[in-house]
Design an enzyme around this catalytic site. Sequence first.
Site, short mmCIF file in Angstrom:
data_model
loop_
_atom_site.label_atom_id
_atom_site.label_comp_id
_atom_site.label_asym_id
_atom_site.label_seq_id
_atom_site.Cartn_x
_atom_site.Cartn_y
_atom_site.Cartn_z
N HIS A 1 15.62 71.69 -4.43
CA HIS A 1 15.16 72.83 -3.62
C HIS A 1 15.57 74.18 -4.19
CE1 HIS A 1 19.33 72.81 -2.21
NE2 HIS A 1 19.14 74.04 -1.80
C1 UD1 Z 1 18.54 78.43 1.52
C2 UD1 Z 1 19.70 79.06 0.76
C3 UD1 Z 1 20.22 78.08 -0.27
C4 UD1 Z 1 20.58 76.75 0.37
C5 UD1 Z 1 19.40 76.22 1.17
C6 UD1 Z 1 19.82 74.99 1.92
C7 UD1 Z 1 19.56 81.50 0.42
C8 UD1 Z 1 19.36 82.55 -0.59
N1 UD1 Z 1 19.28 80.25 0.02
O1 UD1 Z 1 17.50 78.19 0.60
O2 UD1 Z 1 21.40 78.60 -0.86
O3 UD1 Z 1 20.91 75.83 -0.64
O4 UD1 Z 1 18.99 77.22 2.13
O5 UD1 Z 1 18.75 74.17 2.24
O6 UD1 Z 1 19.97 81.75 1.52
N2 UD1 Z 1 11.31 76.62 5.17
C9 UD1 Z 1 10.71 75.92 6.19
N3 UD1 Z 1 11.48 75.53 7.24
C10 UD1 Z 1 12.80 75.78 7.32
C11 UD1 Z 1 13.39 76.49 6.28
C12 UD1 Z 1 12.65 76.90 5.20
O7 UD1 Z 1 9.50 75.67 6.18
O8 UD1 Z 1 13.44 75.37 8.30
C13 UD1 Z 1 10.48 77.06 4.01
C14 UD1 Z 1 9.80 78.40 4.22
O9 UD1 Z 1 8.60 78.42 3.51
C15 UD1 Z 1 10.80 79.35 3.59
C16 UD1 Z 1 11.28 78.53 2.39
O10 UD1 Z 1 11.33 77.19 2.87
O11 UD1 Z 1 10.22 80.58 3.20
C17 UD1 Z 1 12.62 78.96 1.85
O12 UD1 Z 1 13.57 79.00 2.90
P1 UD1 Z 1 14.88 79.93 2.76
O13 UD1 Z 1 15.75 79.72 3.94
O14 UD1 Z 1 14.49 81.33 2.45
O15 UD1 Z 1 15.57 79.39 1.48
P2 UD1 Z 1 16.03 77.91 1.10
O16 UD1 Z 1 15.26 77.49 -0.11
O17 UD1 Z 1 16.00 77.02 2.28
N1 UDP Z 2 20.95 66.70 3.72
C1 UDP Z 2 20.41 66.02 4.81
N2 UDP Z 2 19.13 65.55 4.72
C2 UDP Z 2 18.36 65.71 3.62
C3 UDP Z 2 18.92 66.40 2.51
C4 UDP Z 2 20.21 66.90 2.59
O1 UDP Z 2 21.09 65.84 5.82
O2 UDP Z 2 17.21 65.25 3.62
C5 UDP Z 2 22.30 67.26 3.84
C6 UDP Z 2 23.31 66.75 2.84
O3 UDP Z 2 24.05 65.69 3.40
C7 UDP Z 2 24.20 67.95 2.57
C8 UDP Z 2 23.35 69.15 2.90
O4 UDP Z 2 22.19 68.65 3.56
O5 UDP Z 2 25.33 67.99 3.42
C9 UDP Z 2 22.97 69.89 1.66
O6 UDP Z 2 22.03 70.86 1.96
P1 UDP Z 2 21.10 71.52 0.88
O7 UDP Z 2 20.97 70.62 -0.28
O8 UDP Z 2 19.87 71.93 1.61
O9 UDP Z 2 21.87 72.87 0.55
P2 UDP Z 2 23.04 73.25 -0.48
O10 UDP Z 2 24.20 72.37 -0.24
O11 UDP Z 2 22.47 73.14 -1.86
O12 UDP Z 2 23.30 74.68 -0.17
#
Ligand code: UD1
Ligand code: UDP
Length: 394
Positions: free
Chosen positions: A221
Site C-alpha cells: 500500500h
Molecule cells: C496512510 C498513511 C500510511 C499508513 C497507512 C496505513 C499517511 C501519509 N499515510 O496511508 O503511513 O501506512 O495509512 O494503512 O498518512 N481509502 C479508502 N478507505 C479508507 C482509507 C483510504 O478508500 O478507509 C483510499 C482513498 O482512496 C484514499 C486512499 O485510500 O484517498 C489513501 O488513503 P490515505 O489515508 O490518504 O493514505 P494511506 O495510503 O491509507
Molecule cells: N492489517 C489487518 N488487516 C489487513 C492488513 C493489515 O488487520 O488486511 C493490520 C496488521 O496486522 C498491522 C496493521 O494492519 O497491525 C498494519 O497496517 P498498514 O500496513 O495499513 O500500515 P503501516 O503499518 O504500514 O503504517
Amino acid sequence: MSENGLKVLDRKHLSDSVCVIVGTRPGIIKMSPIIKELSWRQVPSFTLHTGQHYSYEMDKKFFEDLGLPKPLYHLPQCKPGSLHGEQTANMLSGIESVLIEAKPRLVLVCGDANTNLAGALAARKLQIEVGHVESGLRSNDWRMPEEHNRVIIDHISDYLFAPTPRARQNLADDNVKGKIYLTGNTIVDALIQHVEIAENKSAIMKTLSLPKNGYILTTIHREENVDHIDTLTEIIKGLELIGGNLDFPIVLPVHPRTKKRFSDFNQWSKLAGIQNLTIIDPVGYLDFLILLRNAALVLTDSGGIQEESCILHTPCVTLRENTERQETVYVKSNTIAGTKPERILNAVERSLEKEADWPNPFGDGRAAKRIIDVSVGIPVTEWASALDNKMRLL
Ligand code: UD1
Ligand code: UDP
C-alpha cells in the site's frame, strides 16, 4: 478563537483528561492497549478519530475486533484522494476545534500518518502537551510522507516514547527537545492481548482453504510503490514470478489505495493471470493475526507487519529499499528486497529456508503501562533501568 479570546489555551483551565488521537488502521491497533490501559486505571480520557480511514474494513472493524469503545469525537471522513496538505489541514482544523472544547491536558498520537502530524501540531499550537508513541523511527528516506511526519512530530512533542534503543538513539542524535522514554512497542501488547482470541474466533484459514505454513501472505500500500505505474508493475511481475516458480498459494488482502491503483493502471487482467494468487478485501485484526501467524512467509511494504511478523516468527520480505524497522533486519527476521522482480523472487526463496528462531526486539508487552505511567506522572526509574538492560542485549 478559544473562549478567552487568545490563540492558545490557558494551562490553568485545562481538564484532567488525556486525549488519544486515532484515524488510521495501524494507529487504531497500536493505540488500543493505551486506550484500554487508561480505562483500566480510570485515568480520565477520551478518543478522537480524525476520519482519515473510514471504510468499514479499515476502521470500524478494528474497533469491533479490539473491543474498543466508540470515539467520543469523530471528525468528518477525509475526502478520498485528497493531497497531503489538504488532508492534514482539514484534520488539523477539526482537531483544534475539539481540543478547544475538551481542553485535555495531554494529547497522545502514535506513529507517522498524517493524522498524527495533524494531532501533534494542533495540540502544540494550543500549548497542550504532546506525547508521541512509537517515536524515533527513521528510514532516512526523504521521499516518504511518513518520514516527514515522524521527524516533525518528534521535534514538537514533550514526551517521546521510543519503542527500541535504536529509536531512542535516533531521537538523541536528532537533539529533540522533549523527554525520551524507552518503553517497547505497543504492537507487542496488542498482539499478546489478541492472539489467543484470534485463534478461538477466526475462521479465515478454513474460509480460504489455506494449509498451515503452506502459503505466502502479501500486502502492498506504500505510496512510493503503488502510486507509480513502473514500481507497481515491477511488484506485480515479482508476484507473477513467485506464482510461476514456487508451489505456494499467495493471498493478498488489498488496501483500498492499492485497489484503486490496480484500476487506475488497468492491472486487474494481469493480476487475474497470476498463478496461485487470491486477492481479497482487507481483513480485520483477528483474521490478519491468524493469516500472518500461519503463513510460510509475508511479503509486504507495511511498517507494522514487519514488526508483527518478527514477533510471530514468520519470515518477512520487505518490498522497499529501506526500513525504519532496522531491528528486524538486525535480528534477521526481515529481508529488504526492493521492488525488482528477480530480487523479490530471490529474497523469497532464501527466506523460505530460514530458521525462525530470532529474538523479539520490540519489548515485552508492557509498553502501554509504561506510557501511561509517564502520562500520569508516576516515577519511571524502577522499570526504566530494567527494560534498558533487557533491550540492550539485542
Ligand atoms: C496512510 C498513511 C500510511 C499508513 C497507512 C496505513 C499517511 C501519509 N499515510 O496511508 O503511513 O501506512 O495509512 O494503512 O498518512 N481509502 C479508502 N478507505 C479508507 C482509507 C483510504 O478508500 O478507509 C483510499 C482513498 O482512496 C484514499 C486512499 O485510500 O484517498 C489513501 O488513503 P490515505 O489515508 O490518504 O493514505 P494511506 O495510503 O491509507
Ligand atoms: N492489517 C489487518 N488487516 C489487513 C492488513 C493489515 O488487520 O488486511 C493490520 C496488521 O496486522 C498491522 C496493521 O494492519 O497491525 C498494519 O497496517 P498498514 O500496513 O495499513 O500500515 P503501516 O503499518 O504500514 O503504517
